[in-house]
Design an enzyme around this catalytic site. Sequence first.
Site, short mmCIF file in Angstrom:
data_model
loop_
_atom_site.label_atom_id
_atom_site.label_comp_id
_atom_site.label_asym_id
_atom_site.label_seq_id
_atom_site.Cartn_x
_atom_site.Cartn_y
_atom_site.Cartn_z
CG ASP A 311 -124.94 -24.23 28.93
OD1 ASP A 311 -125.30 -24.60 27.80
OD2 ASP A 311 -123.75 -24.03 29.23
CE LYS A 338 -125.59 -25.16 23.25
NZ LYS A 338 -124.24 -24.59 23.21
C1 S3P Z 1 -119.55 -23.16 26.44
C2 S3P Z 1 -120.29 -22.39 25.61
C3 S3P Z 1 -121.71 -22.65 25.31
C4 S3P Z 1 -122.34 -23.62 26.30
C5 S3P Z 1 -121.46 -24.78 26.61
C6 S3P Z 1 -120.13 -24.30 27.16
C7 S3P Z 1 -118.14 -22.83 26.63
O1 S3P Z 1 -121.79 -23.14 24.01
O2 S3P Z 1 -123.57 -24.10 25.81
O3 S3P Z 1 -122.08 -25.59 27.59
O4 S3P Z 1 -117.52 -23.34 27.57
O5 S3P Z 1 -117.62 -22.03 25.84
P1 S3P Z 1 -121.75 -22.16 22.73
O6 S3P Z 1 -121.50 -20.77 23.23
O7 S3P Z 1 -120.66 -22.63 21.90
O8 S3P Z 1 -123.11 -22.29 22.13
#
Ligand code: S3P
Length: 429
Positions: A311, A338
Amino acid sequence: MSCIKSINGEIKIPGDKSISHRAAIISAIAEGNVIINNFLFSDDCINTIEILKKLGVDIKKIGDNLVVQGCGIENFREPDDVLYVGNSGTTLRLMCGVLSATNFLSVLTGDKSINSRPMSRIIEPLSCMGANITGRDKNKKAPVIISGNNGLKGMVFKTDISSAQVKSCLVLAGLYADSITEIIQPAISRDHTERMLEYFGANIKYDGRHTIIYPGHRLEGKNLFIPGDLSSAAYFVVASLILKDSAVIIKNIGMNPTRSRFIEVLKDMGANIEIKNPRMLNNEQVADIESRTSNLEGINIDSNIIPNIIDEIPVLCAAAAFAHGSTIISGAGELRFKESDRIKSVSAQFKNAGVNILEKEDGFIIKGNSGLRIKGGSFECYGDHRIAMSLAVLGLRSEEHFFIDNFECVDTSFPSFKYELKKALGDKY
Ligand code: S3P
């Protein structure tokens, strides 16, 4: 350093978005009253609260706290309307895990961005566990429909993507399976779900890429403090590094090792950052961050750590634009899935602002320049909060009018962003 602005002082960063979602959901499926302090009342997390309300959970904001009367999923009731997740992938994917174990019908949908993001990554494994779950476009997209279930099977999943949302979805479903559920991912993803479940008494083992959940253990709700969101702090940390005469202090930030690699990457680039007062709160590491104006060097990012900085990559590109030498980011293809296609969004808008950035299939090459003059103009953030805030940081190095269209999308994760920035600039922005 060519710039006229500087930022200074203490910045107040709101609660962590990932942990706030989990706090609301896991408190609801646990037993007992939970008072959640420093909960992030942003658009995404409010959608999670609204969904839990529709499922019959007693959940409300009292003063600055969120108070949840945990009732266990056996007391969830069939919602009489569609469940709307808005822009929030975490809400959709985690709730699908929980709802797969209920015996009623739920329909989950979201905004245009959510309904174009990949959902087969949860629909397929949940179906293997025995969930009755289908989605639009041959089970690839939301809206998602989940209907009554006769019991989930524990399974072993070796996934080919490292996603905390997918892992958490399967772990939450695994709480209600007939045997253990095991998830092995190619790289380490954030482990907030594991930590919170452990804190609430679940029988869960996790070690790096490997998570095992043993079903059938009682979850007992406990009061929680949500640490400040490192992903939100990241904008102010980078701003302080790239602006002259700047120094900021940011207190009570989550420093979970599966999230804090961003700070290590900046330090490797030569950033002047100190981590102070490290401590544990509710099974999560927390610390204070101090950062100041720095001379940055370009860096080659190891693709293994991408899930731990996923992120922060857009704002890392802003830091790289002012570093001496090239920064190469590869193995980051997940950015295309995303809130917007972040590889495309960053490349197009940063290029318009005068950054020497090359779009690669799975990342970027940025040729930095400490004296770079950022061009003004009107910039597009594609309704993506992290693109909007990364552009705002980049724009601080512009001496021209720098306008970001649709900036209100920052309410997804950081409603007080503008206020904090104005304060830190001394109202000069
Ligand atoms: C998140 C995991 C991440 C991140 C998202 C929030 C979470 O995504 O990019 O903003 O809260 O589990 P992924 O790990 O699924 O790629």
